[in-house]
Design an enzyme around this catalytic site. Structure first.
Site, PDB file in Angstrom:
ATOM      1  N   CYS A 141       0.817  -1.215   0.000  1.00 59.53           N
ATOM      2  CA  CYS A 141       0.000   0.000   0.000  1.00 59.53           C
ATOM      3  C   CYS A 141       0.844   1.255   0.000  1.00 59.53           C
ATOM      4  CB  CYS A 141      -0.830   0.106   1.275  1.00 59.53           C
ATOM      5  SG  CYS A 141      -1.514  -1.398   1.855  1.00 59.53           S
ATOM      6  N   THR A 142       0.162   2.387  -0.038  1.00 56.95           N
ATOM      7  CA  THR A 142       0.776   3.679   0.211  1.00 56.95           C
ATOM      8  C   THR A 142      -0.065   4.404   1.255  1.00 56.95           C
ATOM      9  OG1 THR A 142       1.536   3.796  -2.077  1.00 56.95           O
ATOM     10  CG2 THR A 142       1.528   5.853  -0.818  1.00 56.95           C
TER      11      THR A 142
END
Ligand SMILES: *[C@@H]1O[C@H](CO)[C@@H](O)[C@H](O)[C@H]1NC(C)=O
Ligand SMILES: *[C@@H]1O[C@H](CO)[C@@H](O)[C@H](O)[C@H]1NC(C)=O
Ligand SMILES: *[C@@H]1O[C@H](CO)[C@@H](O)[C@H](O)[C@H]1NC(C)=O
Ligand SMILES: *[C@@H]1O[C@H](CO)[C@@H](O)[C@H](O)[C@H]1NC(C)=O
Ligand SMILES: *[C@@H]1O[C@H](CO)[C@@H](O)[C@H](O)[C@H]1NC(C)=O
Length: 393
Positions: A141-142
């Site tokens: 993810c970010t």
């Protein structure tokens, strides 16, 4: 695995790597993406209420009633995938016969909630447990927490899920990622008719990956790949060594029962875990934003917003911030480039959504984008698509 299967798997792998090399480069920072529109916006995430005053075995009934078919479909797809990898059916055997025995080893209220989800969806308990284990080990993810010039904190995240879990050649998409999107739900968790916390989650999952306690703090979790990784902890759990906590249970417990940024930080840093992880935490006052880099035992590092040093945001993908990201998976540099270009004076839901919409920060694994603002208690989330040309991760 016979040689035909192996050959197909290798070809698929090469094709995906090639796509990544062709489309993995950063595009210009996006602008004007918000309010969400166009081909990368797949729709809003629907809202549900879960009443914490209800017995755990019943509290997910409303969500599961609506999402039953999608939940059964994703578990079916996971089973097929497992079958195609391990032809003998041993993996499926494990899910059907060994995992159900785990239910009673899980802590309350999670054991009861999972039991309830199995009952109301009609799915075997082992499959629901498998669905709940997944996020401990596969979430790329970010996440970013940023402070604007008036001390307001914003927290955004892309949830990327389904890496290497079945590639659809026809339309260049990840099979599990596609099947998860319809399961995305926003949940308003209430106690005594008042909101305790809100979360973007997947129906059937009782842990938390993304959440906000209005006026107090915001929290997201990103996977941290490590050789001493999730599998090890989960096998230890099955074998009876159960002193670590499941990552998703810890985040859920913190969101449900901890009332301040400082206490959340302490618990996220010090609780023993089954798997390493990054916790990205935002508070309600200036300077309160951090990335906690976790081993299974403790915190390796806590990296905080520090305005005096010019650090008005902290951003985490899936690599330790003091090291270079993996060369084939650099989402950090493009995301930071766009944050820097935005500048502290202009950070808002609108510009944060732009950053999270820039490829490859947005990629074919991205299921949803969530934006949170602690002071107003607002949580917005959007389903994402990434039509070609787009990086597979
Ligand atoms: C790809 O095709 C499958 C059906 O074969 C469909 O379910 C899925 O939504 C499609 N994905 C995208 C991103 O268009
Ligand atoms: C919550 O509110 C509803 C009506 O708005 C009421 O019927 C119910 O008794 C309330 N529940 C609690 C636990 O206060
Ligand atoms: C939060 O605390 C309450 C009261 O102690 C407890 O009943 C509940 O199970 C806790 N929630 C979690 C997720 O541990
Ligand atoms: C921030 O959180 C603390 C701890 O929960 C609380 O006491 C305080 O009132 C909050 N401040 C604001 C501005 O909401
Ligand atoms: C963004 O700005 C920070 C702080 O000035 C700097 O350390 C970092 O290298 C910049 N990153 C990029 C990709 O521009």
């Amino acid at each position: 695995m016979n040689s035909h299967r192996l050959c197909c798997a290798l070809w698929t792998f090469y094709a995906i790597i090639l796509t990544r090399c062709l489309h993995g480069q950063t595009e210009e920072c996006r602008t004007g993406m918000y309010p969400p529109n166009g081909p990368t916006f797949k729709g809003d995430v629907p809202w549900y209420t879960v009443d914490l005053n209800e017995p755990p075995v019943k509290r997910w009934n409303g969500v599961v009633k609506d999402k039953k078919n999608e939940l059964v479909a994703v578990m079916q797809a996971i089973k097929e995938l497992a079958n195609s990898l391990v032809h003998s059916g041993r993996l499926v055997d494990l899910v059907d016969n060994v995992l159900p025995l785990m239910l009673d080893t899980l802590p309350y209220p999670f054991n009861e909630e999972i039991r309830g989800i199995a009952i109301s969806s009609g799915a075997p308990v082992g499959e629901v447990i498998l669905f709940n284990i997944f996020y401990e080990v596969f979430t790329v993810c970010t996440s970013v927490v940023a402070e604007d010039t008036s001390g307001n904190l914003y927290h955004g995240r892309n949830l990327d899920f389904g890496l290497l879990m079945g590639w659809n050649h026809k339309n260049h998409s990840w099979i599990i990622t596609d099947k998860l999107k319809p399961l995305a739900v926003n949940v308003d968790f209430k106690r005594n008719n008042a909101t305790v916390f809100k979360s973007t989650s997947f129906a059937g999952y009782v842990g938390m990956l993304t959440g906000i306690r209005p006026k107090q703090f915001t929290l997201t979790m990103n996977e941290r790949f490590n050789f001493d990784g999730g599998y090890v902890g989960i096998f230890e759990w099955i074998l009876g060594k159960r002193d670590g906590m499941w990552m998703g249970f810890l985040t859920r417990t913190v969101l449900e029962n901890v009332t301040s940024y400082e206490d959340a930080k302490t618990q996220l840093a010090l609780t023993k875990l089954l798997a390493p992880a990054y916790f990205i935490l935002g508070g309600n006052q200036t300077g309160q934003g951090c990335v906690i880099t976790r081993t299974r035992i403790n915190a390796l590092d806590v990296w905080e917003i520090d305005l005096k040093l010019g650090r008005w945001y902290v951003l985490e993908t899936n690599y330790d911030h003091w090291e270079e990201p993996f060369i084939l998976d650099d989402r950090r540099t493009p995301a930071m480039k766009c944050m820097n270009k935005t500048t502290q004076a202009y950070i808002s839901f609108k510009t944060m959504y732009d950053v999270l919409s820039t490829k490859p920060v947005l990629n074919k694994l991205t299921t949803y984008t969530t934006l949170m603002e602690v002071s107003s208690g607002k949580l917005e989330s959007f389903l994402r698509d990434c039509p070609d040309p787009c990086s597979p991760w």
